[in-house]
Design an enzyme around this catalytic site. Sequence first.
Site, PDB file in Angstrom:
ATOM      1  N   ARG A   1     -57.381  21.631 -48.132  1.00 13.41           N
ATOM      2  CA  ARG A   1     -58.624  21.785 -47.826  1.00 13.41           C
ATOM      3  C   ARG A   1     -59.225  20.917 -46.695  1.00 13.41           C
ATOM      4  NH1 ARG A   1     -57.381  25.271 -50.820  1.00 13.41           N
ATOM      5  NH2 ARG A   1     -58.258  25.595 -52.895  1.00 13.41           N
TER       6      ARG A   1
ATOM      7  N   SER B   1     -66.819  24.212 -56.356  1.00 11.79           N
ATOM      8  CA  SER B   1     -65.891  23.410 -56.919  1.00 11.79           C
ATOM      9  C   SER B   1     -66.554  21.835 -56.199  1.00 11.79           C
ATOM     10  CB  SER B   1     -64.464  23.498 -56.987  1.00 11.79           C
ATOM     11  OG  SER B   1     -64.244  24.448 -57.493  1.00 11.79           O
TER      12      SER B   1
ATOM     13  N   GLU C   1     -64.844  17.731 -52.808  1.00  7.35           N
ATOM     14  CA  GLU C   1     -64.383  18.858 -52.075  1.00  7.35           C
ATOM     15  C   GLU C   1     -65.710  19.271 -51.609  1.00  7.35           C
ATOM     16  OE1 GLU C   1     -62.750  23.307 -52.821  1.00  7.35           O
ATOM     17  OE2 GLU C   1     -62.139  21.609 -53.872  1.00  7.35           O
TER      18      GLU C   1
END
Length: 314
Positions: free
Chosen positions: A181, A231, A302
């Site tokens: 990520r 998320s 995130e």
Amino acid sequence: MSGASTAGPLAHLDRLAAERGLALRADVSLAPLTTLRVGGPAERYAEPATTDELVSLLDAATEASVPTFLLGKGSDVVVADGGIPGLVLRVRADAVRIDGTRVEAEAGASMTGLAKRCAREGLAGFDWAISIPGSFGGAVWANAGAHDGQMADVIRDVEVYDPRDRARRTLSADELGFAYRDSRFKHGPEVVLSGWIELRPGDPAAITALVDGHQARRRATQPLADQNAGSVFRNPDGDHAGRLIEAAGLKGHRLGSARVSELHANFIVTDRGAGRATDVRALGDLVRATVRDRFGVDLAYEIEFVGDWAEVAA
């Protein structure tokens, strides 16, 4: 909102935009443009429909010393109740070109739309992207992924614009700094204009079945009917953030207008028409602190908190 500090530069930007035929709007509400539906306005706002227009707007902002923020489909971000100072660019350049197994997409292309098109064209290896609700440029920026797939697996080249030297250049995959990520674009001013992915031939019916399966699983396990940003936390090594949050007894926990989803604990959802970004951030911080105290695990966000959070800092 910290408009006073940018008043002079904003006036300069307004003049440059008028001279160059660039359409700007003032004090545009950003909440309706995000999937979480919270947050304040953009001081200045534009929707570049082409990469050339995007570059022209970035140039004008650089000349005027106005900070810029790029907004794609509005997922994975929490805009502060104070809004975003400077210029917000909602990238609409979304052309897609396919040459054999090579697919070129501009930054504003929808990841879900691209996944469906690749399935129809019999191009395998991108079915996982159906679960990424954002834009192609945002997916490159975050090295987005799902269902054991990620952008780092398929990206080959990315065209970027660097406002520091006003240069457009092409970067190869090994120059992108991809990690879980993460990418180089999270740590510098370069802007993704477009990119090329390499897929492989496959059976359209089989790929479509995979895409449909991913969609069905997502509908069954994620609160898609509720306002959410995706998320909230990254999965820690060897575990899942949702499992830890649920084990901490936080499913359904409410703080003001925000609550932990009863369907999936790694999602925070907001009340329709009354959501506050401050509540989302406070609830997220409460979840982090509780999981840390209970299990000794530091969850990393995130989602990205963007804009003027002076109220929270105070």
